[in-house]
Design a protein around this motif. Structure first.
Motif, PDB file in Angstrom:
ATOM      1  N   LEU A 278       8.382  37.237 -31.009  1.00  0.00           N
ATOM      2  CA  LEU A 278       9.274  37.560 -32.112  1.00  0.00           C
ATOM      3  C   LEU A 278       9.084  36.564 -33.241  1.00  0.00           C
ATOM      4  O   LEU A 278       9.114  35.356 -33.028  1.00  0.00           O
ATOM      5  CB  LEU A 278      10.740  37.542 -31.659  1.00  0.00           C
ATOM      6  N   SER A 279       8.917  37.073 -34.440  1.00  0.00           N
ATOM      7  CA  SER A 279       8.867  36.228 -35.620  1.00  0.00           C
ATOM      8  C   SER A 279      10.289  35.970 -36.115  1.00  0.00           C
ATOM      9  O   SER A 279      11.166  36.830 -36.013  1.00  0.00           O
ATOM     10  CB  SER A 279       8.040  36.900 -36.721  1.00  0.00           C
ATOM     11  N   VAL A 280      10.522  34.790 -36.656  1.00  0.00           N
ATOM     12  CA  VAL A 280      11.869  34.442 -37.117  1.00  0.00           C
ATOM     13  C   VAL A 280      12.143  34.963 -38.526  1.00  0.00           C
ATOM     14  O   VAL A 280      13.285  34.883 -39.002  1.00  0.00           O
ATOM     15  CB  VAL A 280      12.073  32.914 -37.092  1.00  0.00           C
ATOM     16  N   ASP A 281      11.145  35.495 -39.209  1.00  0.00           N
ATOM     17  CA  ASP A 281      11.343  35.918 -40.590  1.00  0.00           C
ATOM     18  C   ASP A 281      12.283  37.106 -40.717  1.00  0.00           C
ATOM     19  O   ASP A 281      12.976  37.249 -41.721  1.00  0.00           O
ATOM     20  CB  ASP A 281       9.997  36.276 -41.226  1.00  0.00           C
ATOM     21  N   LEU A 282      12.296  37.989 -39.719  1.00  0.00           N
ATOM     22  CA  LEU A 282      13.060  39.229 -39.821  1.00  0.00           C
ATOM     23  C   LEU A 282      14.338  39.201 -39.001  1.00  0.00           C
ATOM     24  O   LEU A 282      14.939  40.247 -38.778  1.00  0.00           O
ATOM     25  CB  LEU A 282      12.188  40.408 -39.368  1.00  0.00           C
TER      26      LEU A 282
ATOM     27  N   GLY B 211      13.491  43.034 -47.633  1.00  0.00           N
ATOM     28  CA  GLY B 211      14.375  43.365 -48.749  1.00  0.00           C
ATOM     29  C   GLY B 211      15.538  44.216 -48.295  1.00  0.00           C
ATOM     30  O   GLY B 211      15.537  44.798 -47.197  1.00  0.00           O
ATOM     31  N   ARG B 212      16.554  44.280 -49.147  1.00  0.00           N
ATOM     32  CA  ARG B 212      17.744  45.083 -48.877  1.00  0.00           C
ATOM     33  C   ARG B 212      18.185  45.783 -50.151  1.00  0.00           C
ATOM     34  O   ARG B 212      18.173  45.191 -51.229  1.00  0.00           O
ATOM     35  CB  ARG B 212      18.896  44.217 -48.357  1.00  0.00           C
ATOM     36  N   ILE B 213      18.574  47.045 -50.010  1.00  0.00           N
ATOM     37  CA  ILE B 213      19.147  47.810 -51.112  1.00  0.00           C
ATOM     38  C   ILE B 213      20.521  48.315 -50.675  1.00  0.00           C
ATOM     39  O   ILE B 213      20.727  48.683 -49.513  1.00  0.00           O
ATOM     40  CB  ILE B 213      18.237  48.988 -51.529  1.00  0.00           C
ATOM     41  N   VAL B 214      21.453  48.326 -51.598  1.00  0.00           N
ATOM     42  CA  VAL B 214      22.830  48.745 -51.333  1.00  0.00           C
ATOM     43  C   VAL B 214      23.230  49.762 -52.387  1.00  0.00           C
ATOM     44  O   VAL B 214      22.892  49.612 -53.581  1.00  0.00           O
ATOM     45  CB  VAL B 214      23.793  47.537 -51.351  1.00  0.00           C
TER      46      VAL B 214
ATOM     47  N   LEU C 268       9.597  37.359 -50.293  1.00  0.00           N
ATOM     48  CA  LEU C 268       8.170  37.423 -49.994  1.00  0.00           C
ATOM     49  C   LEU C 268       7.703  36.032 -49.606  1.00  0.00           C
ATOM     50  O   LEU C 268       7.994  35.050 -50.295  1.00  0.00           O
ATOM     51  CB  LEU C 268       7.375  37.924 -51.199  1.00  0.00           C
ATOM     52  N   ARG C 269       6.978  35.950 -48.508  1.00  0.00           N
ATOM     53  CA  ARG C 269       6.417  34.677 -48.060  1.00  0.00           C
ATOM     54  C   ARG C 269       4.930  34.865 -47.791  1.00  0.00           C
ATOM     55  O   ARG C 269       4.530  35.808 -47.113  1.00  0.00           O
ATOM     56  CB  ARG C 269       7.112  34.183 -46.791  1.00  0.00           C
ATOM     57  N   ALA C 270       4.146  33.998 -48.346  1.00  0.00           N
ATOM     58  CA  ALA C 270       2.696  34.060 -48.164  1.00  0.00           C
ATOM     59  C   ALA C 270       2.184  32.655 -47.892  1.00  0.00           C
ATOM     60  O   ALA C 270       2.595  31.692 -48.542  1.00  0.00           O
ATOM     61  CB  ALA C 270       2.010  34.647 -49.401  1.00  0.00           C
ATOM     62  N   GLY C 271       1.317  32.553 -46.937  1.00  0.00           N
ATOM     63  CA  GLY C 271       0.747  31.255 -46.584  1.00  0.00           C
ATOM     64  C   GLY C 271      -0.536  31.447 -45.805  1.00  0.00           C
ATOM     65  O   GLY C 271      -1.008  32.566 -45.581  1.00  0.00           O
ATOM     66  N   GLY C 272      -1.089  30.341 -45.407  1.00  0.00           N
ATOM     67  CA  GLY C 272      -2.328  30.380 -44.637  1.00  0.00           C
ATOM     68  C   GLY C 272      -2.505  29.096 -43.866  1.00  0.00           C
ATOM     69  O   GLY C 272      -1.864  28.078 -44.144  1.00  0.00           O
TER      70      GLY C 272
END
Length: 325
Positions: A153-157, A217-220, A196-200
């Protein structure tokens, strides 16, 4: 002739007195009353710019503390903001900051979670209250078990995790050590956002750049009754291990004297490619003030490819070696 001490202490607050034939006692005299009552020199007035400092406590941290105080059991947890304060490759490494939690690492990355000295077999893991799949092939004991591989599991989501150290009637049975409930974000848990996260990462031995990307992202709806949140994440890593192992020892004879030396030396070059992919979708609909419908879905995969190139020379038999040591 004036005493040298008198010349040295002149115009200073030092005072002295001879003690016996060879001793001198020195001290600092207290300031006079006139000196202590001298008014300070007034400073010129200076106008400075007004600086306003406004602090706002985090809603996620405040909610975590509120739930901890209101809980009827011994519990703790981590929120998404707390996870982001320090780097964590997966949820296991984020949970190790909770008191009483220890993790087991595999090839440098957190894998299993132990609570209060009880191993991974004694933890019950759920996702938003529902049981998640358990591992059925334990690598370290080759036995069936229910250890959950947190590195999948990734912690980002994730919105966080709640760890209850004592069970209640509404929890899944079997968590003798603890019950770990993984929480995902909801469509109405906050306002609209886009992250947005980008790395290497470049491994020195492999000399290859591996990407690390995530977007969420979230839309309401304008009336605040409907919300949709979604995200995807992918993390790649390529590592290389060089090992030199002595597997067995053999008996030799050097000039008639017995000698034990390695006769099975193996050199291994291990390459490992890791890829973790996760996708999440959550939708909330507040039908009425007393009714809310929600849907949560999380899919995650962890691919691990290992290649070993090993050089194993044949074992040397017992033989006579002429020479001297």
């Amino acid at each position: 002739m004036r005493c040298p001490l008198a010349r040295m202490t002149a115009e200073t607050p030092l005072r002295y007195r001879f003690v016996g034939a060879r001793g001198v006692r020195a001290w600092i005299a207290a300031p006079s009353v006139a000196q202590t009552q001298t008014p300070p020199r007034p400073l010129d007035p200076t106008e400075v710019e007004t600086i306003a400092i406004i602090g706002r406590p985090s809603s996620q941290i405040a909610e975590t503390l509120r739930r901890k105080r209101a809980a009827e059991v011994i519990s703790d947890g981590v929120s998404a903001e707390q996870i982001g304060d320090l780097p964590a490759a997966n949820l296991a490494e984020a949970l190790q900051r909770v008191p009483g939690v220890a993790i087991e690492r595999e090839v440098g990355e957190g894998q299993f979670v132990s609570v209060r000295g009880l191993g991974p077999l004694f933890q019950s893991v759920t996702l938003n209250g529902a049981p998640v799949a358990f591992n059925e092939n334990i690598r370290n004991s080759t036995q069936s078990g229910r250890q959950f591989r947190f590195r999948a599991l990734s912690v980002d989501l994730l919105a966080g995790a709640r760890l209850a150290k004592s069970s209640t009637a509404d929890m899944i049975d079997g968590g003798i050590g603890s019950n770990i409930d993984i929480e995902t974000a909801g469509g109405l848990d906050g306002g609209p956002f886009l992250a947005l996260r980008a790395g290497g990462e470049i491994e020195e031995r492999t000399e290859s750049l591996r990407p690390d990307l995530s977007i969420a992202g979230r839309i309401v709806s304008p009336d605040g009754s409907k919300g949709l949140v979604a995200g995807i994440s992918q993390e790649d890593r390529r590592v290389r291990y060089d090992r030199f192992q002595i597997m067995r020892y053999g008996a030799f004879a050097v000039s008639g004297a017995p000698l034990t030396a390695p006769n099975d030396v193996r050199t291994t070059v291990e390459r490992e490619d890791r890829r973790r992919r996760s996708a999440f979708l959550g939708a909330d609909w507040r039908v009425s003030p007393n009714l809310k419908l929600d849907f949560d879905g999380l899919v995650s995969s962890f691919d691990n490819t290992i290649r070993e190139d090993r050089l194993c020379p044949p074992s040397a038999p017992l033989r006579q070696i002429e020479g001297s040591v």
